[in-house]
Design a protein around this motif. Structure first.
Motif, PDB file in Angstrom:
ATOM      1  N   ARG A 395       0.845  -1.208   0.000  1.00 39.69           N
ATOM      2  CA  ARG A 395       0.000   0.000   0.000  1.00 39.69           C
ATOM      3  C   ARG A 395       0.874   1.249   0.000  1.00 39.69           C
ATOM      4  N   GLU A 396       1.879   1.247   0.886  1.00 36.69           N
ATOM      5  CA  GLU A 396       2.762   2.427   0.966  1.00 36.69           C
ATOM      6  C   GLU A 396       3.510   2.594  -0.356  1.00 36.69           C
ATOM      7  N   PHE A 397       3.957   1.472  -0.864  1.00 35.20           N
ATOM      8  CA  PHE A 397       4.721   1.463  -2.109  1.00 35.20           C
ATOM      9  C   PHE A 397       3.866   2.011  -3.265  1.00 35.20           C
ATOM     10  N   ALA A 398       2.595   1.603  -3.241  1.00 38.00           N
ATOM     11  CA  ALA A 398       1.669   2.023  -4.308  1.00 38.00           C
ATOM     12  C   ALA A 398       1.414   3.523  -4.242  1.00 38.00           C
ATOM     13  N   LYS A 399       1.291   4.055  -3.017  1.00 38.45           N
ATOM     14  CA  LYS A 399       1.062   5.512  -2.893  1.00 38.45           C
ATOM     15  C   LYS A 399       2.232   6.278  -3.529  1.00 38.45           C
ATOM     16  N   VAL A 418      -8.078 -22.051  -1.738  1.00 41.10           N
ATOM     17  CA  VAL A 418      -8.080 -20.865  -2.576  1.00 41.10           C
ATOM     18  C   VAL A 418      -8.594 -19.707  -1.757  1.00 41.10           C
ATOM     19  N   GLU A 419      -7.774 -18.740  -1.517  1.00 44.27           N
ATOM     20  CA  GLU A 419      -8.212 -17.570  -0.737  1.00 44.27           C
ATOM     21  C   GLU A 419      -7.483 -16.370  -1.323  1.00 44.27           C
ATOM     22  N   ALA A 420      -8.167 -15.311  -1.537  1.00 46.12           N
ATOM     23  CA  ALA A 420      -7.466 -14.165  -2.140  1.00 46.12           C
ATOM     24  C   ALA A 420      -7.671 -12.946  -1.282  1.00 46.12           C
ATOM     25  N   GLY A 421      -6.628 -12.178  -1.118  1.00 44.45           N
ATOM     26  CA  GLY A 421      -6.783 -10.896  -0.400  1.00 44.45           C
ATOM     27  C   GLY A 421      -6.231  -9.819  -1.328  1.00 44.45           C
ATOM     28  N   VAL A 422      -6.823  -8.636  -1.284  1.00 43.48           N
ATOM     29  CA  VAL A 422      -6.382  -7.626  -2.246  1.00 43.48           C
ATOM     30  C   VAL A 422      -5.965  -6.371  -1.500  1.00 43.48           C
ATOM     31  N   ALA A 423      -4.833  -5.810  -1.841  1.00 43.54           N
ATOM     32  CA  ALA A 423      -4.427  -4.509  -1.264  1.00 43.54           C
ATOM     33  C   ALA A 423      -4.116  -3.610  -2.454  1.00 43.54           C
ATOM     34  N   THR A 424      -4.748  -2.471  -2.527  1.00 39.62           N
ATOM     35  CA  THR A 424      -4.510  -1.665  -3.713  1.00 39.62           C
ATOM     36  C   THR A 424      -4.665  -0.198  -3.399  1.00 39.62           C
ATOM     37  N   ASN A 425      -4.065   0.637  -4.283  1.00 35.62           N
ATOM     38  CA  ASN A 425      -4.344   2.074  -4.146  1.00 35.62           C
ATOM     39  C   ASN A 425      -5.377   2.476  -5.187  1.00 35.62           C
ATOM     40  N   LYS A 426      -5.814   1.495  -6.017  1.00 35.90           N
ATOM     41  CA  LYS A 426      -6.804   1.789  -7.054  1.00 35.90           C
ATOM     42  C   LYS A 426      -7.709   0.570  -7.182  1.00 35.90           C
ATOM     43  N   PRO A 427      -8.943   0.776  -7.586  1.00 39.08           N
ATOM     44  CA  PRO A 427      -9.779  -0.414  -7.836  1.00 39.08           C
ATOM     45  C   PRO A 427      -9.083  -1.282  -8.882  1.00 39.08           C
ATOM     46  N   LEU A 428      -9.340  -2.557  -8.872  1.00 38.23           N
ATOM     47  CA  LEU A 428      -8.678  -3.468  -9.817  1.00 38.23           C
ATOM     48  C   LEU A 428      -9.353  -3.327 -11.169  1.00 38.23           C
ATOM     49  N   GLU A 429      -9.266  -2.164 -11.723  1.00 38.91           N
ATOM     50  CA  GLU A 429      -9.837  -1.980 -13.050  1.00 38.91           C
ATOM     51  C   GLU A 429      -8.933  -0.979 -13.753  1.00 38.91           C
TER      52      GLU A 429
END
Ligand code: CTP
Ligand code: A1H0Z
Length: 430
Positions: A395-399, A418-429
């Motif tokens: 997250r910090e890196f993305a900012k 199968v388990e997924a977690g998402v960390a993002t600075n933008k929606p995955l689009e």
């Protein structure tokens, strides 16, 4: 007349910037260029462009003049400048803006590394703005690099989707006919109302066309027309081709253009333009991995899945260790979407290497670059705490990289469950 970025006393030269991106364009444009030379005659014509950009965009209904409204966080006018800059046989680009927007325009030129741009002050109407642009080209001003062209292209700054082929067509036609302009079929029928607000008559739609841009003229023809132009026409006219006809008896050649030549006028046009830009920069995805066997295997599987799921998208893959050559070529070919594959590790070293290469390539100056850092982790072998710790790190890196127009997001896939977690600075689009 003002030129280029602050501090420069004259038009900026075509610089080496975005050489990679321009490299790809140069290859594509080389064939058109040789066609241009063939069509424009043995000695390539001196061609300049005037971009009227001095309006206030009243119909857009927002405080910012529409030419400066953002598309993917970049001003609309920058897309039009880029479209014209990709055409190597256009020697000078004169942008006509109001005095109050001169500094804004200079900062756009500097931020997006536009070249060959000269700035001229706008008039109170579009025709007066265009006339000011032509005057800048006509007068051999002292210590100015602008010179009078043989052919001048006039193109609204709010028509960003102009391609080299239509520019070549109108310039070639203008060389022969004195004037030329792009046209499109009418979508609605044109009617003429009577004084009492009722229908007087309608025009047969099939026999009429909409006048679009770009237009091109023998410089002397259109300059003479503007010099002879009445104040009424300068104030209320909207058609440069008509001025050439009325004041220089020059009948413009009409050239069918593509649907994308439309003028951004209303807010809906901005949404449409953003969709087109997004579609154009989403045509390719590159799966990046290192040479470890696990990573290569997973990357190959991921590439196959993406190919089957994303029908019209070109999916390529590249080993990060080839950064010197193959990855650079993929960047030159203007891929803006990268998936960085990491198997059994949640650290970001590989992703950081990719981001450094992307930043050095200046790819993200004009368009946002999307990087998805995918981490396949064996649920049993990597303690959840470490996973979450690394996710927070991304997250910090993305900012940080977002400031350089790189949209970074992370995808953590734990298996065998199968388990997924998402960390993002933008929606995955995109
Ligand atoms: N005095 C003016 C008016 C318009 N233009 C430019 O001419 C192009 C086409 O004009 P239009 O779509 O009418 O732009 P605006 O006048 O800004 O729009 P509106 O009529 O909605 O105010 C635009 O790039 C606009 O910036 C110009 O250079 N000088
Ligand atoms: O009339 P506006 O100022 O909205 O826009 C100018 C348009 O009329 C013009 O770009 C084309 O019609 C071609 O002349």
């Amino acid at each position: 007349m003002e030129a280029g970025p602050p501090g420069s006393s004259r038009p900026t030269e075509l610089g080496p910037c975005l050489s990679g991106q321009r490299g790809a364009d140069q290859a594509a444009s080389a064939s058109l260029q040789s066609a241009a030379r063939a069509q424009l005659g043995r000695h390539p014509l001196a061609v300049a462009a005037v971009l009227p950009a001095g309006g206030c965009g009243e119909r857009m209904g927002v405080p910012t003049p529409k030419q400066f409204c953002p598309i993917l966080e970049r001003p609309l006018i920058s897309y039009t400048l880029q479209a014209l800059e990709r055409v190597f046989w256009i020697k000078d680009i004169v942008v006509v803006v109001t005095g109050e927007n001169m500094e804004v325009m200079k900062s756009i030129i500097q931020k997006y590394q536009h070249k060959r741009i000269s700035l001229v002050e706008a008039g109170v109407t579009r025709h007066r703005s265009i006339f000011n642009g032509l005057k800048a080209l006509a007068e051999d001003q002292l210590n100015c690099k602008l010179s009078k062209p043989e052919i001048v292209i006039i193109h609204d700054a709010v028509r960003p989707f102009v391609e080299e082929d239509i520019l070549l067509k109108v310039v070639t036609a203008a060389k022969e006919h004195g004037a030329a302009g792009a046209i499109r079929p009418l979508v609605s029928t044109v009617i003429s109302p009577s004084a009492d607000g009722c229908l007087d008559h309608s025009l047969e739609r099939a026999r009429h066309r909409a006048s679009e841009m770009p237009q091109a003229f023998l410089f002397d023809v259109i300059y003479e027309a503007y010099q002879q132009c009445s104040d009424y026409d300068l104030e209320f006219g909207t058609e440069c081709l008509q001025l050439a006809l009325k004041y220089c008896c020059t009948k413009a050649k009409l050239v069918e253009g593509s649907p994308d030549l439309w003028k951004v006028t209303y807010k809906r046009d901005l949404y449409a333009a953003e969709s087109i830009v997004k579609e154009r920069i989403s045509q390719e995805v590159c799966v990046i991995t290192d040479t470890k066997e696990d990573n290569k295997h997973v990357s190959h599987l991921l590439e196959e899945v993406l190919k089957s799921e994303l029908n019209h998208v070109k999916v390529t893959s590249e080993a990060l260790c080839h950064a010197g050559r193959d990855l650079q070529q993929i960047i030159l070919d203007q891929c803006y979407n990268f998936v960085c594959v990491n198997v059994m590790t949640s650290d970001l070293q590989e992703t950081q290497k990719l981001l450094s290469i992307l930043e050095e390539s200046h790819l993200s100056i004009l368009y946002p670059v999307v990087v998805v850092s995918v981490h396949f982790l064996d649920f049993k072998l990597v303690p959840p705490s470490q996973k979450m710790e690394n996710l927070m790190q991304i997250r910090e890196f993305a900012k940080e990289v977002k400031k350089r127009n790189i949209w970074l997001c992370g995808l953590l896939i734990s298996y065998p469950q199968v388990e997924a977690g998402v960390a993002t600075n933008k929606p995955l689009e995109h």
